[in-house]
Design an enzyme around this catalytic site. Structure first.
Site, PDB file in Angstrom:
ATOM      1  N   GLU A  20     -15.676  13.644  59.044  1.00  0.00           N
ATOM      2  CA  GLU A  20     -15.100  14.488  59.752  1.00  0.00           C
ATOM      3  C   GLU A  20     -15.127  15.883  60.280  1.00  0.00           C
ATOM      4  OE1 GLU A  20     -11.031  12.924  62.554  1.00  0.00           O
ATOM      5  OE2 GLU A  20     -11.409  12.193  60.323  1.00  0.00           O
ATOM      6  N   HIS A  21     -14.022  16.140  59.159  1.00  0.00           N
ATOM      7  CA  HIS A  21     -13.643  17.127  59.300  1.00  0.00           C
ATOM      8  C   HIS A  21     -13.624  17.796  57.596  1.00  0.00           C
ATOM      9  CE1 HIS A  21     -10.396  15.116  60.949  1.00  0.00           C
ATOM     10  NE2 HIS A  21      -9.976  16.989  61.656  1.00  0.00           N
ATOM     11  N   ASP A  41      -5.876  20.811  63.720  1.00  0.00           N
ATOM     12  CA  ASP A  41      -5.596  19.867  63.974  1.00  0.00           C
ATOM     13  C   ASP A  41      -3.897  19.964  65.035  1.00  0.00           C
ATOM     14  OD1 ASP A  41      -6.735  17.365  62.285  1.00  0.00           O
ATOM     15  OD2 ASP A  41      -5.623  16.768  60.812  1.00  0.00           O
ATOM     16  N   HIS A  60      -1.939  10.874  56.854  1.00  0.00           N
ATOM     17  CA  HIS A  60      -2.932  10.301  58.293  1.00  0.00           C
ATOM     18  C   HIS A  60      -2.395   8.617  58.101  1.00  0.00           C
ATOM     19  CE1 HIS A  60      -3.354  13.381  60.976  1.00  0.00           C
ATOM     20  NE2 HIS A  60      -4.340  13.795  60.331  1.00  0.00           N
ATOM     21  N   HIS A 110     -45.313   2.306  93.550  1.00  0.00           N
ATOM     22  CA  HIS A 110     -44.523   3.230  92.844  1.00  0.00           C
ATOM     23  C   HIS A 110     -45.945   4.015  93.422  1.00  0.00           C
ATOM     24  CE1 HIS A 110     -42.360   1.632  90.597  1.00  0.00           C
ATOM     25  NE2 HIS A 110     -42.170   2.894  89.855  1.00  0.00           N
TER      26      HIS A 110
END
Length: 438
Positions: free
Chosen positions: A325-326, A359, A260, A418
């Site tokens: 990630e993976h 992927d 990649h 309030h």
């Protein structure tokens, strides 16, 4: 070294067999400054700045930044038939899984006290900006992962930005995935255009999609007024494996991510020294055959790692520290190991579950957390394109139950207005004031 690299030996029973040479988390101050200037220029000068930066960085003089309907038709017509078939298959798989995920996100309305109704709605985000990276090759899966879930979620409009130099097939991919408008803008200037809007590009509510370091930094800087999915860095894969794993399979899967990017981070976590040695040898052998070896070899040399662990518990502990990630699991009892893991972007259980399927086309999203972000977030999914927004409704009976507590809490905190707001409803309901008189 990154913190994770430095702490590898802090895991009891884990030690490097092969240590990465560099940290993937090194900061780049030059990128930060450059991106800041690009964002400021696009915010000020709009389309003119976009065109100027396209000429500077992409070496393309873009007259019309929006892709016309005729150009889209031509791109679709020119799409290779096999590529079109594969793209439509991937779109169908991603859409089907996104629809199943969305079906789990249900509106809620429940009476928690007599007359007190609480609930939430699942509301699609109105306009999404999808950044679609160009890359060295036409990455047909990229627009599918960012555009299809947004359309499934019911977003009103999805615009796509891709670099002017992107392959024509990528225009077809954006269109087939459901993009409403497509723009020829890349890099940090695309993020700026989507975040702030220009004369041509509409401002979006949320920006999704991975890109290079400049895109990532631009997303970081625009976050706040506009939403982002995550800050996705270079790709990562780690494999948890024991002596039952095939060294060739592990090596191929590591190199599949290494090709990649020269900054991809890949690693093996194993209890088997024999496997560690065999995987290292297989990586060397396969690199000699790959056409993408120049990229993959550099990533392996700089960031590749192998960690030897004494037992399964040490493998799990180290993996959870890295939060890759993976994450592939190739062990004797894959289900038992997988059940104990908690920090990852996406999990691949068993030798048949290759990262490449996710992927490309199996249906899960490939836009995932990197650089340890898997410790606190998951990846892009249909839920990223909706908001879960709460609501409440009170009867007078509920006011009588809730308001006295709210009045007292507000007075404790010194917030008189309030307290009055809560008390006013009591008075209107004829239930008397709870604010002590001075």
């Amino acid at each position: 070294m990154s913190n994770h690299d430095e702490r590898a030996t802090s895991i009891l029973g884990a030690a490097y067999f092969r240590k990465p040479q560099e940290s993937i988390l090194a900061e780049n101050d030059a990128i930060e400054g450059t991106v800041k200037q690009i964002l400021a220029d696009v915010r000020k000068d709009g389309d003119a700045a976009v065109r100027a930066y396209s000429a500077k960085f992409d070496k393309v003089d873009v007259d019309a930044v929006e892709v016309s309907a005729e150009e889209i038709r031509k791109a679709v017509d020119n799409l290779d038939p096999a590529m079109r078939e594969d793209t439509l298959f991937a779109i169908a798989q991603v859409r089907n899984f996104a629809e199943k995920q969305l079906a789990t996100m249900l509106p809620l309305e429940v009476e928690t006290l007599p007359g007190l109704t609480l609930g939430h709605r699942v509301i699609p985000i109105q306009r999404i900006g999808a950044y679609v990276p160009g890359g060295r090759y036409p990455l047909m899966s990229a627009p599918i992962m960012t555009i299809v879930p947004a359309k499934v979620a019911g977003c009103d409009e999805v615009i796509a930005c891709l670099p002017p130099s992107a392959h024509e097939a990528m225009i077809a991919g954006c269109h087939l995935s459901g993009a409403d408008r497509i723009f020829r803008i890349g890099g940090a200037q695309a993020i700026a255009a989507m975040a702030y809007g220009t004369e041509t590009v509409p401002a979006v509510d949320k920006i999704v999609g991975p890109g290079n370091a400049y895109v990532n930094e631009a997303k970081r800087q625009v976050f706040g007024p506009v939403g982002i999915d995550q800050l996705a860095g270079p790709s990562e894969v780690f494999v948890i494996a024991d002596e039952t794993a095939s060294a060739e399979m592990v090596a191929i899967d590591l190199l599949a991510q290494a090709e990649h990017d020269v900054r991809a981070r890949v690693g093996l976590i194993t209890t088997s020294r024999d496997l560690a040695e065999a995987v290292e040898a297989e990586v060397t052998r396969i690199l000699g055959e790959l056409k993408t070896s120049a990229v993959a070899a550099e990533a392996w040399e700089r960031f590749g790692e192998i960690v030897l662990c004494d037992d399964v518990d040490a493998m799990i502990a180290y993996s959870d520290l890295v939060a890759p990630e993976h994450l592939e699991v190739i062990t004797k009892d894959v289900d038992a190991v997988a059940a104990k893991l908690r920090n990852y972007g996406s999990l691949f259980i068993g030798p048949n579950a290759s990262v490449v399927y996710s992927d490309k086309c199996c249906g899960t999203n490939h836009t995932l957390p990197t650089a340890g972000a898997g410790r606190y977030t998951g990846g892009l999914w249909v839920g990223a394109f909706v908001k879960v927004c709460t609501h409440q409704r009170l009867s007078e009976a509920a006011v009588s139950e809730v308001a006295p507590h709210a009045v007292r809490q507000s007075l404790y905190e010194g917030m008189e207005a309030h307290a009055r707001a809560a008390d006013h409803r009591l008075v209107l309901a004829g239930l008397g004031s709870r604010i002590p008189s001075n």
